[in-house]
Each structure stands twice: as structure tokens, then as C-alpha cells.
Design an enzyme around this catalytic site. Structure first.
Site, PDB file in Angstrom:
ATOM      1  CE1 TYR A  94      61.198  36.094 -66.648  1.00 44.78           C
ATOM      2  CE2 TYR A  94      58.916  36.593 -67.180  1.00 44.78           C
ATOM      3  CZ  TYR A  94      60.207  36.348 -67.589  1.00 44.78           C
ATOM      4  OH  TYR A  94      60.511  36.341 -68.923  1.00 44.78           O
ATOM      5  CB  SER A 124      58.700  39.673 -70.207  1.00 47.68           C
ATOM      6  OG  SER A 124      57.523  38.896 -70.149  1.00 47.68           O
TER       7      SER A 124
END
Lengths: 244, 440
Positions: free
Chosen positions: A149, A136
Site C-alpha cells: 500500500y 498517505s
């Protein structure tokens, strides 16, 4: 020539399913691995019917199954593994609840890294294969709004980079994918800029192409490379005061 | 978000939800009134509900195929084009298709669409074996000709107002090739066009394109195309080698709205005259790929932008055989008199139709589109009156502006449909802009 099977880890996610459909459309047999895999029967049937390829379901719990034993139990070793496992969690909860924070860290880093590493060893021994890790842009720099995250994704990105470095010179490809915003269940209800948001099918198309072309790292929407270039180059004294 | 039909009129701000499973759909149904929406190809407000417009396109899995019966089981959000992509290479084609392949199976059932073969094969209904419908109570009921037959009858053509169509089993037709043998006939006036359509009863597919601006002796001047699925043996060598494959087509797109003034009597007149001349010159037999034959307009993505931001209105009526000629003449006179041209005026012969609320009836159907403006809306009201005077009725999938009174005067079946709606809480659970406008 028959095309090698493609295994999707995290085959229930919108992105995972879109990737499965894309590779099936290109003629690859599909293995969908997810928790409660039998619940994906309609998707399995759809992939098999639409594209005339074999499609199978495999029960897989990324946080419980030991990678080596799980891979050995697969009926056949895939040619391409796509790791679409991910769990964002709720950042404020992760700040106070260590159990949840650990699940976020393990789901986005530990589990994806360990299973791809186990596949890597087998692919090297066989002399072929592609490993695709969906990381990501959140891993490019830790931000207050989702750093639990993000830091796990940063770890995963670094792991893939190291694995690629180690395997360069072998026929095994390691592809890091940084999709940016994607319109999936995970982001439903968030206010996302349309210019920065990709559809799952676009992510899938980009991945299938990048595997064919033996790419190393891709951003699905090129604009993200620019956005992250700016974000990663902001001096920390400035960056720490931003609210991104 | 703004939700509009294919005609882009009316446009309404609606809450849109997109369930991924039967359970998620059930949660929506229990949450209050809603309407299911497919791929948005109905022209008006059939799939608009400000409180909850349920986008069914995520429920789009093909579930099973039985090659013995040619039966495909699939979720309602599957597009007809997806069915063709998956099954034409294996020698199957939908039995009934409307003029666009970008419709969902659920939408095709809700509107009980028809194609150029209605006379021979009937509407979409003829090839639907069963439908799973979610009722207001969240229960899914399978309905067919044998099981829950009333629900089956009213769901076909019921515009999503009897429940949410979830799954269906439809039959496909075996074909030897992806090519259509097309015969084009130029007809100088309406009488000749209708004679040609009557004589074309042996053809699998038949349709007439009418130059609606012609007056006097050439009123109703038309190009008629008849079509058959080509057999492998009859194809020219180049096509015979791989008969189920056709060359990929380039897609054009209409990137912007055309300014409204580009569509006027003059431009339409010129286009129509040119189209007729070209067609008349090229009449004869030809092999045309399936996509060009069935879906010429799908080649231009967003062609609906041609009519500009204000959108356009479609008018489609069916007239019974006995009064069709007289009714069509009255309509063509009204259209050319109002100097309101249409690029797409299409005439088809319809065969017998069984159903409780479907549009077709044995006779003729005329479809026309107009840019939305006060003058064309007046003309449409006039066409409504001519339709009613000749015992005809209207296609709800095309309608965006008729009144509840017009519907009742044209269709005596409304009372039975309302009784069906009143039962099992349907009228309180399944509501569209159209159902409110038409008091359905």
C-alpha cells in the site's frame, strides 16, 4: 457567484462523503462517483437537502473505466476533483497473493494517477480547476507492515508532485493531502493513537480550506509532518530494524 | 469504552458499535441484546448496554422534504440542531424542541420529548407522521397512527425498548423569522408564578425558572418567560432585513471538571438571587434569537462538567393539575429544607397528552438537578414519595436512580408496557441499564 461543481472519486468512503458534505456546505454542487453509485442515493439526497445544492451520482469503477471516455460522459466538467480512491488490503495477503497485490498497487497509484492526469489536461485547456489527491503518510517511507500500500501511495505522491511541477505557471492547482490516521471504516478496530488520528470531517475541512488557499501539500494534523520528518531521516541501517 | 449519560452518572464500560446502514444494524440486532444510543443527552442509563450500545449517529441522512406539508423524512441519527441549520434559513423550525438541540430525532422519539409549548402543541409525538422501527427479528416496520398503531404508541416514550428507531417523518412549523418575542415576568412566590403560567395560555411558549432555595413567603419566587415566534413585520429594522438569520454566537466550553466543592448551598444561593434580581430588573418585552431562547445551555459546551466528576442527577416529575400546587409546595419545602440547591429548577405547564408510555400529563412539570452525593440522593427519594403521593409520574429520560418499585407505584401503565415488551421478542433483544434497573 455560483461555485464550481466538486467531483468526489471514491464517494462511498467515509472520507469521500465527509469531503462532499464540506464542499456542499460551502455552496458547491456535488458529483459523487463510486462503484454501485445508486447505493449512495440516501447520501445524495442528504447533501442536496441539507445544503440546497445540486448533487448527482455517477457510476465509476476506477480499475475498469477508461479515464478519457469516462470524463467525456460526465454531464459537465467539474471545477474541483477530489480523488479519495484507496484500498489498503491486507499486507500479509499482498505478500503472497499477486492478484491482490496488483489490485492494491493499481487502486492506490495507477487508477488515481491516470484519472487526475486526464482531468489535468482538460483543466489546463479550460484555464481553471483544482486537482486534489489523497495520498498517505505511508508513502513517505516503506514499512514492513504495509509497504505494498505504502509504495503505491509513494508513487501517487511523486506523480502529484511532478504534475504540480508541470502545471506551475498555469491556473490549475494540484493539492497533495496526507491525512495520517483517520477514523474511518478502513481503520476501524485498529489501535490508533488519538493524538495522531483525525476525524473524516476534520480532513474534509482541511481540504476545503487548502483548495481555497491554493496550497500544495498538507498534513491534516501538523504533528504528522514532524513524525514523518523523523521517520524519513532515520538512517536505513537503523530504520530497517524498526517495527513500525 | 466508558459510556455515560448527560448527568455522567452512572458510568459503565460498554461495547459500542456504529452501523452505517440498515443491513449493518440488522447484523447487530441478530447478534444479541442491545440498546440504541443517540447523542447521549438522556441523563442516566437509558442508552447504556455493556454487551452492545449501538451508536446511531452514523445513520444521519436527511432523505426528503415536502414543503407543502412541511414534512421532513430523515434517519434517526440526524440531530435536531442539524434540522434547524438546514431548514431555519428556509423558514422552518421544529414544532417541538427540548432544552437542547443536540438530541437525535431517534432520541427525541424514544423519550417523546416536550418543550415550552406542550400545553398548546403537545409532545414531540404530535408532529411525528410515521416511524420505521427494526424489531427483534430484524424486520423494519413502518408505524403510524393508522399502520401498526400499537407499535407507534409504545415507541413514542418507549425509551428504545420496543425496537430500534431507524427513520421518521416529522413535520416542521413555518416561521417568518429566527427571533422570539420574549416577555419576562417576575413572580414573587409560587402562587403568582402558577397564576402567570395559567394566564399565559395564549403564549406559544411558557416556562418558569424557580429560585428553589427561597423559603417562607417568597417560596417559589420565579422568573417566567413567555415567547412567540416573531413575525417579520414586527421586527426592528436591523433584524427585518434578513429575518431568518441571527448573528453567530460564541461558544464557551467547560474544559475541565469543576471541583465538587464549588457547587454548594452558598454558591447556588448567590447565583439564584442574582439571576432573579437581574431578571426582575430586565422584565418586559425583548427580541431574542432562537438559539438563546430555546438552548441557553447549549452555549456552554460540556456544561455538565460544572457538577464535577461525580456527576449529577436530574429529577423531573409531572403532577396532575388538581394536586400540582400542593405537591409543588411540598417539594420546594423539602428542597430548601435539605439546603440542596439547584441552578436549574424549571416549572412548566403541561397540556393533555395522548400516548401509551410518554411522560407528560395535563398539569405541571418540575425539573431540578443536584450533584450526586448521599444527601441529595436522600432528598431525591423524598421527592419521589411526594410525587407518588400527589398522583404524579417520572421522566425516564432524566432518571438515573429510581427503583423499579417507585416506577410501578407512580405509573399504572407499566403492565401494558411489559406486555408489549414480552411480545415479538422485544424484552430479550432491547435492553438498557435503565430497563434492567426498572425491570421493564
Amino acid at each position: 457567484m455560483t461555485k464550481p461543481p466538486v467531483l468526489i472519486l471514491g464517494g462511498r468512503s467515509d472520507m469521500g462523503l465527509a469531503i462532499a458534505r464540506r464542499f456542499a456546505a460551502a455552496g458547491h454542487p456535488i458529483q459523487l462517483a463510486a462503484r454501485g453509485a445508486q447505493g449512495l442515493e440516501a447520501d445524495r439526497a442528504d447533501i442536496a437537502l441539507r445544503h440546497g445544492v445540486a448533487a448527482t451520482l455517477h457510476e465509476y469503477d476506477a480499475l475498469k473505466d477508461a479515464p478519457d471516455a469516462w470524463i467525456d460522459a460526465l454531464p459537465n466538467l467539474p471545477g474541483v476533483v477530489v480523488c479519495a480512491i484507496g484500498y489498503m488490503g491486507d499486507q500479509p495477503t499482498s505478500e503472497v497473493d499477486q492478484v491482490q497485490a496488483a489490485i492494491v498497487l493499481r487502486s492506490n497509484f495507477e487508477a488515481p494517477a491516470l484519472i487526475l492526469a486526464a482531468f489535468a489536461n482538460r483543466f489546463v485547456a479550460r484555464g481553471s480547476g483544482a486537482l486534489v489527491g489523497i495520498s498517505s503518510v505511508a508513502g513517505d517511507r516503506g514499512r514492513g507492515s504495509n509497504y505494498v500500500y505504502g509504495s503505491a501511495k509513494a508513487g501517487f505522491t511523486a506523480f502529484l508532485s511532478g504534475l504540480r511541477n508541470r502545471l506551475s505557471g498555469t491556473p490549475v492547482q494540484v493539492l497533495t493531502v496526507k491525512p495520517g490516521f483517520v477514523a474511518t471504516r478502513m481503520t476501524e478496530g485498529m489501535k490508533l493513537s488519538p493524538a495522531l488520528t483525525a476525524q473524516p470531517a476534520a480532513v474534509a475541512a482541511a481540504i476545503e480550506k487548502a483548495v481555497r488557499r491554493k496550497r500544495d501539500v498538507i498534513y491534516v494534523k501538523p504533528v504528522w509532518a514532524l513524525v514523518m520528518l523523523i521517520i524519513t531521516h532515520l538512517p536505513e541501517a537503523v530504520f530497517k530494524r524498526t517495527r513500525l | 469504552m466508558n459510556v455515560e449519560g448527560w448527568g455522567r452518572f452512572p458510568r459503565r464500560d460498554c461495547r459500542v458499535t456504529g452501523p452505517r446502514s440498515e443491513d449493518e444494524l440488522r447484523a447487530q440486532v441478530s447478534g444479541g441484546p442491545l440498546i440504541a444510543r443517540g447523542n447521549g443527552r438522556a441523563y442516566g442509563d437509558s442508552a447504556q448496554n455493556p454487551a452492545n450500545t449501538v451508536d446511531m449517529r452514523r445513520l444521519n441522512r436527511m432523505l426528503a422534504f415536502d414543503p407543502e406539508a412541511g414534512q421532513l423524512t430523515a434517519e434517526a441519527g440526524v440531530l435536531l440542531g442539524d434540522v434547524i441549520d438546514a431548514f431555519l434559513p428556509r423558514g422552518w423550525f421544529p414544532w417541538v424542541t427540548p432544552g437542547t438541540k443536540y438530541v437525535t430525532l431517534g432520541g427525541a422519539i424514544a423519550a417523546d420529548v416536550h418543550g415550552k409549548n406542550h400545553r398548546r402543541n403537545g409532545s414531540f409525538r404530535s408532529f411525528v407522521d410515521w416511524i420505521d422501527v427494526m424489531g427483534a427479528d430484524g424486520q423494519v416496520r413502518r408505524c403510524s397512527r393508522a399502520e401498526n398503531p400499537e407499535l407507534f404508541d409504545f415507541t413514542l416514550g418507549g425509551m428504545g425498548l420496543t425496537g430500534v428507531i431507524l427513520r421518521t417523518a416529522i413535520r416542521l412549523r413555518p416561521v417568518e423569522s429566527a427571533w422570539i418575542r420574549q416577555t419576562a415576568i417576575a413572580a414573587p412566590d409560587l402562587a403568582t408564578a402558577m397564576e402567570a403560567l395559567e394566564a399565559g395560555s395564549d403564549a406559544a411558549y411558557a416556562v418558569a425558572w424557580i429560585d428553589c432555595l427561597c423559603t417562607g413567603k417568597s417560596m417559589g419566587r420565579s422568573l417566567i418567560t413567555l415567547g412567540e415566534h416573531a413575525t417579520r413585520a414586527e421586527l426592528p429594522d436591523a433584524k427585518r432585513a434578513d429575518p431568518l438569520r441571527t448573528p453567530p454566537k460564541r461558544k464557551l466550553t467547560m474544559p475541565l471538571d469543576a471541583p465538587s466543592f464549588t457547587i454548594n448551598g452558598l454558591s447556588v444561593r448567590a447565583f439564584n438571587a442574582l439571576y432573579y434580581r437581574k431578571g426582575a430588573w430586565a422584565s418586559g418585552v425583548d427580541y431574542v434569537d432562537w438559539d438563546t431562547y430555546f438552548y441557553p445551555l447549549d452555549a456552554i459546551l460540556h456544561w455538565n462538567r460544572m457538577y464535577g466528576r461525580k456527576g449529577f442527577a436530574q429529577f423531573q416529575c409531572a403532577l396532575p393539575l388538581a394536586s400540582a400546587r400542593e405537591g409543588l409546595e411540598a417539594m420546594l419545602r423539602a428542597i430548601s429544607g435539605a439546603r440542596q440547591g439547584s441552578f436549574l429548577t424549571v416549572l412548566k405547564r403541561l397540556g393533555p397528552q395522548e400516548s401509551a408510555f410518554s411522560f407528560p400529563m395535563e398539569g405541571y412539570t418540575l425539573a431540578i438537578d443536584f450533584p450526586v452525593n448521599p444527601k441529595s440522593l436522600r432528598l431525591l427519594t423524598e421527592l419521589d414519595a411526594i410525587t407518588i403521593a400527589h398522583g404524579g409520574r417520572f421522566y425516564l429520560a432524566k432518571d438515573s436512580r429510581m427503583t423499579a418499585e417507585t416506577l410501578r407505584r407512580s405509573d399504572p401503565r407499566v403492565d401494558r408496557f411489559l406486555a408489549m415488551r414480552a411480545d415479538a421478542g422485544r424484552s430479550g433483544a432491547f435492553i438498557s441499564g435503565q430497563s434492567e434497573r426498572l425491570s421493564l
